[in-house]
Design a protein around this motif. Structure first.
Motif, short mmCIF file in Angstrom:
data_model
loop_
_atom_site.label_atom_id
_atom_site.label_comp_id
_atom_site.label_asym_id
_atom_site.label_seq_id
_atom_site.Cartn_x
_atom_site.Cartn_y
_atom_site.Cartn_z
N ILE A 169 29.63 50.39 50.21
CA ILE A 169 29.75 48.93 50.25
C ILE A 169 28.55 48.34 50.97
O ILE A 169 27.73 49.07 51.54
CB ILE A 169 31.05 48.49 50.96
CG1 ILE A 169 31.06 49.00 52.41
CG2 ILE A 169 32.27 49.01 50.20
CD1 ILE A 169 32.23 48.49 53.21
N GLY A 170 28.44 47.02 50.96
CA GLY A 170 27.35 46.35 51.65
C GLY A 170 27.49 46.46 53.15
O GLY A 170 28.59 46.68 53.68
N THR A 171 26.38 46.28 53.86
CA THR A 171 26.41 46.34 55.33
C THR A 171 27.37 45.30 55.90
O THR A 171 28.00 45.53 56.94
CB THR A 171 24.99 46.11 55.89
OG1 THR A 171 24.09 47.06 55.29
CG2 THR A 171 24.97 46.27 57.40
N ASP A 172 27.51 44.18 55.19
CA ASP A 172 28.40 43.12 55.66
C ASP A 172 29.85 43.35 55.22
O ASP A 172 30.72 42.50 55.44
CB ASP A 172 27.93 41.76 55.18
CG ASP A 172 27.86 41.67 53.66
OD1 ASP A 172 28.16 42.69 52.99
OD2 ASP A 172 27.51 40.60 53.13
N GLY A 173 30.12 44.48 54.61
CA GLY A 173 31.48 44.79 54.18
C GLY A 173 31.82 44.32 52.78
O GLY A 173 32.94 44.56 52.30
N SER A 174 30.88 43.68 52.09
CA SER A 174 31.15 43.18 50.74
C SER A 174 31.03 44.30 49.71
O SER A 174 30.35 45.31 49.94
CB SER A 174 30.17 42.06 50.39
OG SER A 174 28.84 42.57 50.38
N LEU A 175 31.71 44.12 48.58
CA LEU A 175 31.58 45.08 47.49
C LEU A 175 30.21 44.91 46.85
O LEU A 175 29.78 43.80 46.55
CB LEU A 175 32.67 44.85 46.44
CG LEU A 175 34.11 45.12 46.86
CD1 LEU A 175 35.04 44.88 45.68
CD2 LEU A 175 34.27 46.54 47.37
N THR A 176 29.52 46.01 46.64
CA THR A 176 28.24 45.96 45.94
C THR A 176 28.44 46.37 44.48
O THR A 176 29.54 46.70 44.07
CB THR A 176 27.24 46.92 46.62
OG1 THR A 176 27.82 48.22 46.71
CG2 THR A 176 26.90 46.43 48.03
N GLY A 177 27.38 46.34 43.71
CA GLY A 177 27.48 46.63 42.29
C GLY A 177 28.06 48.00 42.00
O GLY A 177 27.88 48.95 42.77
N TYR A 178 28.76 48.10 40.86
CA TYR A 178 29.35 49.36 40.43
C TYR A 178 29.31 49.39 38.92
O TYR A 178 29.77 48.45 38.26
CB TYR A 178 30.79 49.47 40.95
CG TYR A 178 31.46 50.79 40.64
CD1 TYR A 178 30.94 51.99 41.10
CD2 TYR A 178 32.63 50.84 39.88
CE1 TYR A 178 31.55 53.20 40.84
CE2 TYR A 178 33.26 52.04 39.61
CZ TYR A 178 32.72 53.22 40.09
OH TYR A 178 33.32 54.42 39.81
N GLY A 179 28.75 50.49 38.37
CA GLY A 179 28.57 50.57 36.91
C GLY A 179 29.86 50.45 36.14
O GLY A 179 29.88 49.97 35.00
N GLY A 180 30.97 50.88 36.72
CA GLY A 180 32.25 50.80 36.04
C GLY A 180 32.93 49.46 36.18
O GLY A 180 34.01 49.25 35.63
N GLY A 181 32.29 48.53 36.91
CA GLY A 181 32.87 47.21 37.12
C GLY A 181 33.45 47.09 38.52
O GLY A 181 34.09 48.02 39.03
#
Length: 354
Positions: free
Chosen positions: A322-334
């Motif tokens: 995940i992002g350093t700020d706790g957010s979801l980052t990109g994922y090829g499966g959606g």
């Protein structure tokens, strides 16, 4: 009356809406499954990038595609002709059979009449159709170490160049390459969050991706080119192990996979992928966390690129990044799948066993 061929985009929309107005006007060939369908087929719709559209069944067969068992495009076109239906039924029961005019005579048919009927309906004779269906059997023959000429004759191709062109278009490799290399086999595995494509050899897992991943076709091409090995539809013992362990994972009974993985990627990418596998199930890490764990604190961007290059979803758990700020980052499966997987692992918690 349609006088010109619609664009592929128009045909794809007709496929999505199962528009009967285009019935018989064109057929969709699905490059990932090597199957061709009617545009009104009720099966799950393929991605746009995985579709080729052909105006005739002959063109579909020439490309090495097999008729869909759900919409039965060939049987549908043969409706109203008992002779066509009977012969196609025979072909479906034994697609590897080597047919001849003598076989037709033995069944009480006049070969010239059969040739004319099939040419009118399919653009090719019944014997030509049967020969193309034997192409898959020829690939098996090559895989056993037989000579290319033996496999060519087994498939019923009089022309060596025609045989090589047919196999190359179907598998993405010339017959001599197929003979000299073991084949990679691709199979669909159903999961609660959508079908996945697993590509394996007899010893290892080489690719595991969701069917609707936009980059799937490019990944298959890259895998084939890097390995110098053709990919065909089929299963190996490794496929069965992948399927069993995925089932246990989705049932909450397994958190750590014990599968041999193909030796892909650069040394740095492989180091990142090993680090991903060390992230405990139910937890997450950032690119920075991974870089620091690898004693490469300045390689955050390189870690992100290696994470994106992973082609073995879930087993190499890039969804746990995940992002350093706790957010979801990109994922090829959606992102919705990423969120589902993280929640699934958190729910499983201590109730799972590895």
């Amino acid at each position: 009356m349609l006088m010109t061929r619609p664009s592929d985009d128009t045909l794809y929309q007709a496929l999505l809406s199962r528009d009967a107005a285009y019935e018989g006007f064109a057929y969709v060939c699905v490059t990932t499954t090597r199957i061709f369908c009617r545009l009104t087929c009720p099966a799950r719709k393929p991605l746009r990038d995985n579709c080729r559209f052909e105006a005739s069944i002959a063109a579909c067969l020439d490309g090495g595609y097999r008729p869909c068992k759900r919409c039965t495009p060939m049987l549908r076109l043969g409706e109203g002709e008992p002779t066509i239906r009977a012969l196609l039924d025979d072909l479906e029961r034994a697609p590897e059979r080597r047919w001849s005019e003598a076989d037709l005579l033995a069944l009480g048919y006049d070969p010239s009449t059969i040739r004319r009927i099939f040419k009118r309906r399919f653009g090719m004779s019944f014997l030509e159709i049967a020969r193309r269906r034997r192409l898959s059997h020829a690939v098996t023959t090559l895989g056993t170490g037989a000579s290319v000429i033996d496999a060519q004759l087994e498939a019923g191709f009089e022309s060596g160049s025609g045989f090589r062109a047919a196999v190359s278009q179907w598998l993405g490799a010339a017959p001599q390459q197929v003979k000299s290399q073991s084949l990679l086999k691709a199979a669909w595995i159903e999961t609660p969050i959508g079908p996945m494509l697993a590509v394996t050899c007899d010893h290892a897992l080489h690719l595991l991706e969701f069917a609707d991943r936009p980059a799937l076709q490019a990944e298959l091409t890259r895998l084939r080119d890097r390995n110098g090995r053709a990919i065909i539809m089929g299963r190996t013992a490794v496929t069965d192990r992948v399927s069993e362990q995925l089932a246990a994972y989705f049932e909450g009974r397994l958190t750590t996979f014990s599968l041999r993985i193909g030796d892909h990627g650069t040394p740095f990418e492989r180091q990142v992928w090993r680090a991903l596998q060390e992230i405990p199930s139910g937890t997450t890490a950032s690119y920075r966390d991974i870089a620091e764990a690898m004693a490469r604190p300045t390689a955050v961007r390189a870690v992100a690129r290696a994470n994106g290059a992973n082609q073995i979803a879930i087993v190499i758990p890039c969804h746990r990044v995940i992002g350093t700020d706790g957010s979801l980052t990109g994922y090829g499966g959606g992102l919705w799948r990423k969120q589902w997987l993280l929640r699934h692992e958190q729910r499983a918690g201590t109730n799972t066993t590895s």
